[in-house]
Enzyme design. Structure first.
Site, short mmCIF file in Angstrom:
data_model
loop_
_atom_site.label_atom_id
_atom_site.label_comp_id
_atom_site.label_asym_id
_atom_site.label_seq_id
_atom_site.Cartn_x
_atom_site.Cartn_y
_atom_site.Cartn_z
N PHE B 13 0.86 -1.26 0.04
CA PHE B 13 0.04 0.07 0.10
C PHE B 13 0.99 1.08 0.08
CE2 PHE B 13 -2.75 -3.14 1.30
CZ PHE B 13 -4.31 -2.91 0.98
N CYS B 14 0.23 2.38 -0.43
CA CYS B 14 0.82 3.42 -0.43
C CYS B 14 1.57 4.13 0.83
CB CYS B 14 -0.19 4.77 -0.71
SG CYS B 14 0.53 6.64 -0.62
N PRO B 15 2.72 4.52 0.91
CA PRO B 15 3.58 4.99 -0.27
C PRO B 15 4.65 3.77 -0.54
CG PRO B 15 4.52 6.03 1.80
CD PRO B 15 3.34 5.07 2.26
N GLY B 16 4.24 2.66 -0.24
CA GLY B 16 5.25 1.69 -0.33
C GLY B 16 6.09 1.30 -2.03
N ASP B 40 -1.71 -0.66 -6.31
CA ASP B 40 -1.95 0.54 -5.35
C ASP B 40 -2.44 1.58 -6.47
OD1 ASP B 40 -2.24 2.70 -3.58
OD2 ASP B 40 -0.32 3.35 -4.18
#
Lengths: 133, 76
Positions: B13-16, B40
């Site tokens: 998930f963000c910001p991964g 994402d």
């Protein structure tokens, strides 16, 4: 043109607020924007050294989903922001005094640049944009 | 000779995905391309915006079934 520095005052210990602070700080830092984070009040407690993930992160509507889904860990996001960008982390010196803690002994290893007072942080923040969480 | 590497960040998930891309670009050579696979939704718009901000080169985005492939060329 250089980006205006971003200042984040984190005073909530709620997982959601810490997660948002970590997301904003890390993404801004890797986008060539200088970032300074001032952690104060009960937001300091989740940064205590040696806590399990379950002990560290509590509270907020999305807390349970953060814990079971592949959402980046907030502490790791702060660390990535420091490694890949210009991100500085300060912890409130008053809270350290109240808890009889030292930033380099009792908080997450290597995360904080040092203790800081509110007056210094606010003075520095006059040159940028301030977000409070 | 320029190289292309692919990073599979699907499921993160963000910001991964963005952070994984940035870490890969840091280690790459100027001219190399990094392809990031992300499920994402935000990455499809976030990554080109980030690339424009910091001065790398956005090569393009391809939408697949349930994920996006975004390619960036290291420019500096």
């Amino acid at each position: 043109m250089a980006s205006k520095p971003l200042f984040i005052m984190l005073c909530s210990g709620e997982h959601e607020k810490i997660q948002l602070a970590a997301m904003i700080a890390s993404v801004a830092a890797v986008s060539d924007r200088p970032v300074e984070v001032f952690v104060t009040m009960n937001a300091v407690l989740p940064f205590q050294r040696g806590l399990s993930k379950e002990q560290r992160y509590q509270g907020g509507h999305f807390h349970e989903e953060f814990m079971v889904k592949n959402v980046p860990d907030a502490i790791e996001l702060f660390e990535q922001g420091k490694m890949l960008g210009d991100l500085k982390m300060w912890v409130c010196s008053m809270v350290l005094d109240l808890k009889h803690w030292e930033h380099d002994r009792d908080l997450v290893d290597g995360l904080f640049d040092g203790p800081a007072g509110l007056a210094k942080f606010l003075s520095d923040a006059e040159d940028g944009e301030l977000i409070t969480l | 000779m320029a190289e292309r590497q692919t990073i599979d960040a699907r499921g993160a998930f963000c910001p991964g995905p963005l952070m994984e891309l940035i870490a890969a670009l840091k280690l790459a050579t100027v001219g190399d391309e990094v392809e990031i696979l992300s499920s994402d939704k935000g990455s499809a718009t976030d990554i080109p915006a980030w690339v424009a901000k910091v001065g790398h080169e956005y090569v393009g985005t391809t939408e697949h079934d349930g994920y996006w492939s975004v390619v960036v060329r290291k420019a500096k």
